[in-house]
Enzyme design. Sequence first.
Site, mmCIF file in Angstrom:
data_model
loop_
_atom_site.group_PDB
_atom_site.id
_atom_site.type_symbol
_atom_site.label_atom_id
_atom_site.label_comp_id
_atom_site.label_asym_id
_atom_site.label_seq_id
_atom_site.Cartn_x
_atom_site.Cartn_y
_atom_site.Cartn_z
ATOM 1 N N LYS A 1 -14.612 -7.872 5.289
ATOM 2 C CA LYS A 1 -15.523 -7.400 4.245
ATOM 3 C C LYS A 1 -14.725 -7.452 2.955
ATOM 4 C CE LYS A 1 -17.901 -3.994 7.082
ATOM 5 N NZ LYS A 1 -18.323 -2.587 7.094
ATOM 6 N N HIS B 1 -12.973 -4.386 -2.371
ATOM 7 C CA HIS B 1 -13.631 -4.253 -3.669
ATOM 8 C C HIS B 1 -13.187 -3.012 -4.431
ATOM 9 C CE1 HIS B 1 -16.186 -1.167 -2.003
ATOM 10 N NE2 HIS B 1 -16.439 -1.971 -0.980
ATOM 11 N N HIS C 1 -12.289 0.369 -3.144
ATOM 12 C CA HIS C 1 -11.006 0.618 -2.477
ATOM 13 C C HIS C 1 -9.900 0.974 -3.456
ATOM 14 C CE1 HIS C 1 -13.003 -1.971 0.620
ATOM 15 N NE2 HIS C 1 -12.579 -0.975 1.365
HETATM 16 N N1 ARG Z 1 -11.572 1.277 7.043
HETATM 17 C C1 ARG Z 1 -12.196 2.467 6.564
HETATM 18 C C2 ARG Z 1 -13.149 2.131 5.411
HETATM 19 O O1 ARG Z 1 -12.924 1.183 4.683
HETATM 20 C C3 ARG Z 1 -11.216 3.496 6.077
HETATM 21 C C4 ARG Z 1 -10.245 3.979 7.111
HETATM 22 C C5 ARG Z 1 -9.636 5.282 6.735
HETATM 23 N N2 ARG Z 1 -8.692 5.754 7.695
HETATM 24 C C6 ARG Z 1 -8.969 6.300 8.877
HETATM 25 N N3 ARG Z 1 -8.001 6.612 9.666
HETATM 26 N N4 ARG Z 1 -10.224 6.513 9.226
HETATM 27 O O2 ARG Z 1 -14.121 2.837 5.218
#
Ligand code: ARG
Length: 571
Positions: free
Chosen positions: A133, A136, A139
Site C-alpha cells: 500500500k 503516504h 505515515h
Molecule cells: N501497519 C499498521 C498500519 O499501517 C501499523 C502497525 C503498528 N504497529 C503495531 N504493532 N500494530 O496501520
Amino acid sequence: MKKIKERAAALILAAASESFPGAELPSAEEITSLLEYPPDSAMGDLAFPCFRLSRVLRAAPPKIAATLAEGIADPAFSRVEAVGGYLNLFIDTAAMAERLISDIAAAGENYGSPAIGEGRTVVLDYSSPNVAKPFHIGHLGTTVIGHSLKLLHEFAGYRCVGINHLGDWGTQFGKLIVAYRRWGDRAEVEAREIDELVRLYVKFHAEAEADPTLEDEARAEFKKLEMHDEENLALWRWFIEISLREYGKTYRMLGIEFDSYNGESFYTDKMPAEIEKIRAAGLLTIDDGASVVNLEEWKMPPCLILKRDGSTLYPTRDIAAAAYRHATYDFDKCIYVTSAGQSLHFAQWFKVVELMGYDWYDRLVHVPYGTVSLGGAKLATRTGNVVLLKDLFAEAVEKVRAITAEKNPGAAIDEEVVEAVGVGAVIFYYLSGSRIHDINFSLSDALSFDGNTGPYAQYTYARTCSLLEKAGGVPAYKASAPLTEEERALVRVLALFPERVEEALSEYEPSVITRYILDLCAAFNRFYHECQILSAEDEGVRANRIATVAAVHTVLGRALRLICLKTPEKI
Ligand code: ARG
C-alpha cells in the site's frame, strides 16, 4: 547544574521547616511541580503559590509567603519577594549565566540529558507501513514522532530497539496478487516498482466496486499464501522486496535506521502458543463462529483472536509480537506510535495481555497522533487520492532548491544542504503542534524562511556556526559586567532545556522540543540583533558573548537533532 526549580524547591522546603517546625510538609517533587514561570518577569522568574500549604502550615497564604521570603537567602536568587499569596523569586542571572554556560561547555552534547535510562531498554514500534500500500503522508506522524521518541530515549541513556512492524501479511496481498495477474506485467513492475504496485492496488479497488467477486478471489489467493503456495509466496517476497527498497529511500533522507524489520508475517509461527495461553486462561469465547476475548467489563468491544475460518488477525499478531519482544529484549517499555484511529485496538489487546497474566502488561504504551490532511483533503489509500511521503519530501526539496537559486543567483547549490532544509521543513512543521491534534499540511507555510519554521531554525543554527568560526576559539565565561536584558532572557531559555527534555519524554511529545527550539531561536536572534558580539569593545563582554553563542550552538544543535533535523553549518 541542578535545575533551577529543584533548587528553589529545596530552599522553600528548608525555609518552611525552619519557620514551621513540626509541620507535615509536601515532598520536594510536589513543591517543584507547584512552581510556576510567571508570564511577566516583573513578578519574578519563578513564582510559588502558597495556597496549597495553607492547611498543613495552619496559616494564611500571604503570611506563609512573607515568612518564606524572610527565610530564603541563596546566591542563585538576587531577590525573593512576597506578593499576596505568592512567593516571587528573581534569579541572579549573572551568577547563573556563569554556572550554566560553563556547565554546557563541559557537558557538550550531553547537556540536558536526564540520564534516567541507564541499564533500561525501550522498544519502539513505529513507521510500520503496510507493504504494497502507498507509504503516504499519513505515515509521517508515526515515522517522525516514533524516531524522535527513539532519539529522546537514547539521549536519556536507554538502550533503544527500533522496530519496523511491517504490515507484510494480510488480505491486501491477495488483492495485489489478483490485480497483478489480471492487469499487471512483470516488466512494468520492474520498471516502475512501487508506483506500479500502488496503481494495481488502486485499480483492484476501483474494479471491485463493480465486481465484488474480486474480493472473494483475493481472499482465496491470500488463503493460498497462508498455505504456503509457492507461486504466491514468490510474488509476496517480490512485492516486499520492492516496497522495502522504496521505504529505504525515504528513511535514508530522514536519517532513520531500524534495528529490526520483523513485520507481521514474522509472528506466524509464534501465534499458536499465545492463542493456547489465551484459551488456557479461559478467556476465549466463540462469537458468531469467531474466537474472541470478551471485554464488556471494561466497556470495550470484544478483541478478535481468530476469524471464523481459523485465520489470525491484527490483534493476534500484536499479542504474539509483544510476548516475543518481551522475551527477546526484556523491555522496560514498549512504545507503539500509530494514528489515534487505532487507540481502541491497542487498549483491547493490552487488556488481553493483562488478563493472560503477563506481569509486563503495564509496560506497553500506545502513543496516538491526529490525522493529517493536505489542503483540507483527507487522504485515502484506496481511491488513489494519496500524497506519497516521498513526493511530499521531493517537492519540499525542489522548492528549497528554487528559493536558494533565487537568493544567490549563479552560486553553486549544495545538494546535501538543500535536502536537509527541505526535509527538515516538513518534519519541523509536522512536529510543531501537539501530536494529538489533527493537522492540515501547508507546504508554503512549512518552507517560509521568515516564519517559525525548520529553515528559520536551521538558519539560526548556521548563524551560530559562522559566529564561532569568525571568533576563532571559545573563551571561558566569567561573570563580569551586568547583563543586558537580551542576555538574561537568553540565559533563562538555555537553562530550561533539561526540563523540556524531561517533559518531552514523560509526555511522549516531541513538539515540546520544537517549541523549545523556537523559544531559543527567538531569544538568540534578539540577542544577536541587540548586542554586539564579535565587535564588543570590552574584552570580557566579548568573551562572554562568544561563550554564550557556543552554548546556544550546542543546545540548538542537540535540540534540532532530537527532532530528526539535520544541522548544516552553512545555509
Ligand atoms: N501497519 C499498521 C498500519 O499501517 C501499523 C502497525 C503498528 N504497529 C503495531 N504493532 N500494530 O496501520
